[in-house]
Design an enzyme around this catalytic site. Structure first.
Site, short mmCIF file in Angstrom:
data_model
loop_
_atom_site.label_atom_id
_atom_site.label_comp_id
_atom_site.label_asym_id
_atom_site.label_seq_id
_atom_site.Cartn_x
_atom_site.Cartn_y
_atom_site.Cartn_z
N LYS A 35 75.78 65.64 71.34
CA LYS A 35 75.01 64.97 70.39
C LYS A 35 75.33 65.38 69.04
O LYS A 35 75.79 64.84 68.16
CB LYS A 35 73.50 64.73 70.47
CG LYS A 35 72.81 63.57 69.67
CD LYS A 35 71.36 63.62 70.13
CE LYS A 35 70.57 62.35 69.49
NZ LYS A 35 69.09 62.45 70.06
N GLU A 154 55.51 60.48 59.88
CA GLU A 154 56.43 59.48 59.44
C GLU A 154 56.07 58.00 59.63
O GLU A 154 55.89 57.53 60.74
CB GLU A 154 57.68 59.92 60.09
CG GLU A 154 59.03 58.95 59.53
CD GLU A 154 59.05 59.15 58.30
OE1 GLU A 154 59.13 60.30 57.47
OE2 GLU A 154 59.12 58.17 57.51
N PHE A 155 56.46 57.33 58.64
CA PHE A 155 56.14 55.73 58.78
C PHE A 155 57.36 54.85 58.95
O PHE A 155 57.17 53.42 58.69
CB PHE A 155 55.25 55.40 57.55
CG PHE A 155 53.86 56.23 57.61
CD1 PHE A 155 52.84 55.91 58.46
CD2 PHE A 155 53.64 57.12 56.59
CE1 PHE A 155 51.67 56.32 58.44
CE2 PHE A 155 52.70 57.98 56.71
CZ PHE A 155 51.54 57.53 57.58
N ARG A 157 60.38 52.29 59.86
CA ARG A 157 60.77 51.37 60.70
C ARG A 157 62.10 51.23 61.25
O ARG A 157 62.91 51.49 60.40
CB ARG A 157 60.20 50.07 60.21
CG ARG A 157 58.71 49.49 59.97
CD ARG A 157 58.53 48.22 58.88
NE ARG A 157 59.19 48.75 57.71
CZ ARG A 157 59.53 47.84 56.88
NH1 ARG A 157 58.89 46.57 56.83
NH2 ARG A 157 59.92 48.21 55.63
N LYS A 207 48.12 58.75 61.10
CA LYS A 207 49.41 57.77 61.79
C LYS A 207 48.96 56.82 62.70
O LYS A 207 49.23 55.98 62.78
CB LYS A 207 50.37 58.90 62.27
CG LYS A 207 51.40 58.71 63.03
CD LYS A 207 52.42 57.71 62.22
CE LYS A 207 53.34 57.06 63.47
NZ LYS A 207 54.69 56.86 62.95
N CYS A 263 57.14 52.80 69.38
CA CYS A 263 55.88 53.17 68.68
C CYS A 263 54.74 52.32 69.07
O CYS A 263 53.79 53.02 69.59
CB CYS A 263 56.27 53.18 67.06
SG CYS A 263 57.29 54.48 66.52
N LYS A 266 53.09 52.63 72.61
CA LYS A 266 52.96 54.13 72.99
C LYS A 266 51.66 54.54 72.14
O LYS A 266 50.71 55.24 72.78
CB LYS A 266 53.98 54.93 72.84
CG LYS A 266 53.80 56.49 72.39
CD LYS A 266 55.41 57.04 72.40
CE LYS A 266 55.61 57.32 71.06
NZ LYS A 266 55.10 58.44 70.49
N LYS A 323 63.37 44.18 68.20
CA LYS A 323 63.20 43.62 66.93
C LYS A 323 64.74 43.26 66.82
O LYS A 323 65.64 43.91 67.02
CB LYS A 323 62.22 44.47 66.07
CG LYS A 323 62.76 45.71 65.72
CD LYS A 323 61.98 46.57 64.88
CE LYS A 323 62.31 46.33 63.54
NZ LYS A 323 61.59 47.42 62.26
N ARG A 330 63.86 49.68 73.81
CA ARG A 330 62.46 50.40 74.34
C ARG A 330 61.36 49.59 74.09
O ARG A 330 61.08 48.90 73.22
CB ARG A 330 62.34 51.86 73.68
CG ARG A 330 63.44 52.83 74.09
CD ARG A 330 63.34 54.14 73.47
NE ARG A 330 63.49 54.16 72.11
CZ ARG A 330 63.51 55.02 71.15
NH1 ARG A 330 62.61 56.15 71.53
NH2 ARG A 330 63.72 55.08 70.01
#
Ligand code: UDX
Length: 435
Positions: A35, A154-155, A157, A207, A263, A266, A323, A330
């Site tokens: 990676k 962290e928010f 998307r 969060k 997210c 989970k 989405k 996932r």
């Protein structure tokens, strides 16, 4: 500021790149050699709009670097962000083993002559994880090493990660150390966003509280959609009517097949487990999950109501990603739907603008599944078209051509993407959610 990010997944890579973009010097650490080599060549391992260009730009400018060495990372950054996975365990609680391991690895690289380091947790973690990180680092670091611990959830998307990071609604960070708070203030000063500075426990809790509230909004409108169906009302009109009340807000009121992704499913499970463990059960969230599961079940019932038996039926499926604007599958509801259709004997012919390869690799679909890299060929003699992901592309396709290709002009729109009146005028039998 010199910043180190440990973990180059969605959150780590995008955050590191955006920190570099606003002028900080950043090094990203990951133990995955392949990676890191890919990233050093200026290529990114995921599809995320705008990210590849931004990585290249900042690597070329010398502000963004990559390494597999935690030691190099800890020596480099005054602030060290942890952005490693916190996956769910079978009982829904959070597996914190990566956080614990990275804490020990950082500790092993600290020394008294290195100077102060602030260790910032960016991964989504249960409240009070910061205490554990602090204890672990204190236990494993050389005596006299100077460090503090902070939380900075962290928010972002997926699909709009770069814009979300560069123009956040707010930045949240918390620590019990004044020095840590001052460093975080300096790091976020170029973003011109409201900053919420708080204690570490509140920051961690924000969060889970935020994601649960957003999932609750989705389940709420989905529950309303079922009531709309029973009462000949239109969920879109209802969403508009309630969303313009600024106390409610119009975002996250799109009824559909429910929420998926890495997210929400989970984090809701985790928050239920955290509350349970704290002796304060949060049953409301169990209902949020139940409604989310019911959305897919009811949609499948609608398909079966029209097609009766699915065995040997050819189903065309638009959408596999969880989405739009991402290749991520996932916890994708589209994939779950495909699995159900296959399990009932249907032949599934699927197209997705970006997620075909990830679906083949990680979707776990087997049997009578066929993949297409354009949206029309799969429609040939299909018994129905099912739309499962909210890609905008699906709204502007050639529907007269779609109608000609299908064996019977039947569309199940699980994301309310198309206009019912227009579809009826074109001669389709059109089924959507709550309208
Ligand atoms: C979410 C949070 O929005 C983000 O703040 C957090 O950092 C990570 O989790 P993400 O999972 O990338 O982000 O996508 P999001 O846009 O929130 O969508 C999540 C799911 O909800 C998708 O499956 C989407 O299709 C669904 N959704 C979203 C709806 O069904 N209706 C809506 O109105 C909005």
């Amino acid at each position: 500021m010199k910043i180190t990010i440990i973990g180059t997944g969605y959150v780590g890579l995008t955050s590191g790149t955006c920190f570099a973009e606003v002028g900080h010097d950043v090094i990203c650490v990951d133990h995955d050699q392949a990676k890191i080599e890919t990233l050093l060549q200026g290529k990114i391992p995921i599809y995320e709009p705008k990210l590849a260009d931004l990585v290249k730009k900042n690597v070329d400018a010398g502000r963004l670097n990559f390494t597999t060495s935690t030691k190099q990372g800890v020596e480099f950054g005054e602030a060290i962000f942890i952005a490693v996975p916190t996956p769910p365990q079978p009982d829904g609680s959070v597996d914190l083993s990566f956080i614990e391991k990275v804490s020990r690895e950082i500790a092993a690289c600290l020394s008294p002559d290195l100077g102060h380091r602030v260790i910032v947790d960016k991964s989504t973690v249960p409240v009070k994880t910061g205490d554990k990180v602090e204890q672990t680092i204190a236990r494993y670091a050389t005596a006299g090493s100077e460090f503090s611990v902070a939380s900075n959830p962290e928010f972002l998307r997926e699909g709009s990660a770069v814009d979300d990071l560069l123009n956040p609604d707010r930045v949240v960070f918390g620590s019990n150390s004044a020095q840590a708070l001052s460093i975080l203030r300096e790091i976020y000063q170029p973003f011109n966003a409201p900053m919420i500075e708080t204690d570490i426990n509140s920051s961690e809790l924000i969060k889970h509280a935020a994601n649960s509230f957003l999932a609750l909004k989705i389940s709420y409108i989905n529950a309303i959609s079922a009531i709309c169906e029973k009462s000949d009302a239109n969920v879109e009109e209802v969403a508009k009517g309630i969303g313009l009340d600024h106390r409610i807000g119009s975002a996250f009121l799109n009824a559909g097949l429910g929420y998926g992704g890495s997210c929400f499913p989970k984090d809701i499970k985790a928050f239920i487990a955290i509350a349970e463990e704290l002796g304060q059960p949060f049953d409301l969230l169990k209902e949020v999950e139940r409604i989310n599961e019911r959305q897919l079940e009811q949609f499948l019932d609608k398909i079966k109501e029209k097609l009766w038996v699915l065995k040997d039926k050819k189903i065309a499926l638009w959408g596999l990603a969880f989405k739009s604007n991402t290749d991520d599958v996932r916890e994708s509801i589209a994939i779950k739907l495909a699995k159900e259709l296959l399990a009932q004997g249907a032949s599934v012919h699927a197209y997705d603008p970006k997620a075909l390869e990830t679906a083949k690799k990680f979707g776990g679909l087997s049997g009578d599944i066929h993949y297409y890299n354009e949206p029309y060929a799969l429609l040939e003699q299909a018994d129905a078209l099912v739309i499962a992901t909210e890609w905008q592309e699906f709204t502007s396709l050639d529907f007269p051509k779609v109608k000609q290709s299908l064996r019977t002009p039947l569309i199940f729109d699980g994301r309310n993407l198309l206009d019912p009146a227009m579809m009826n005028n074109l001669g389709f039998e059109y089924v959507s959610i709550g309208r």
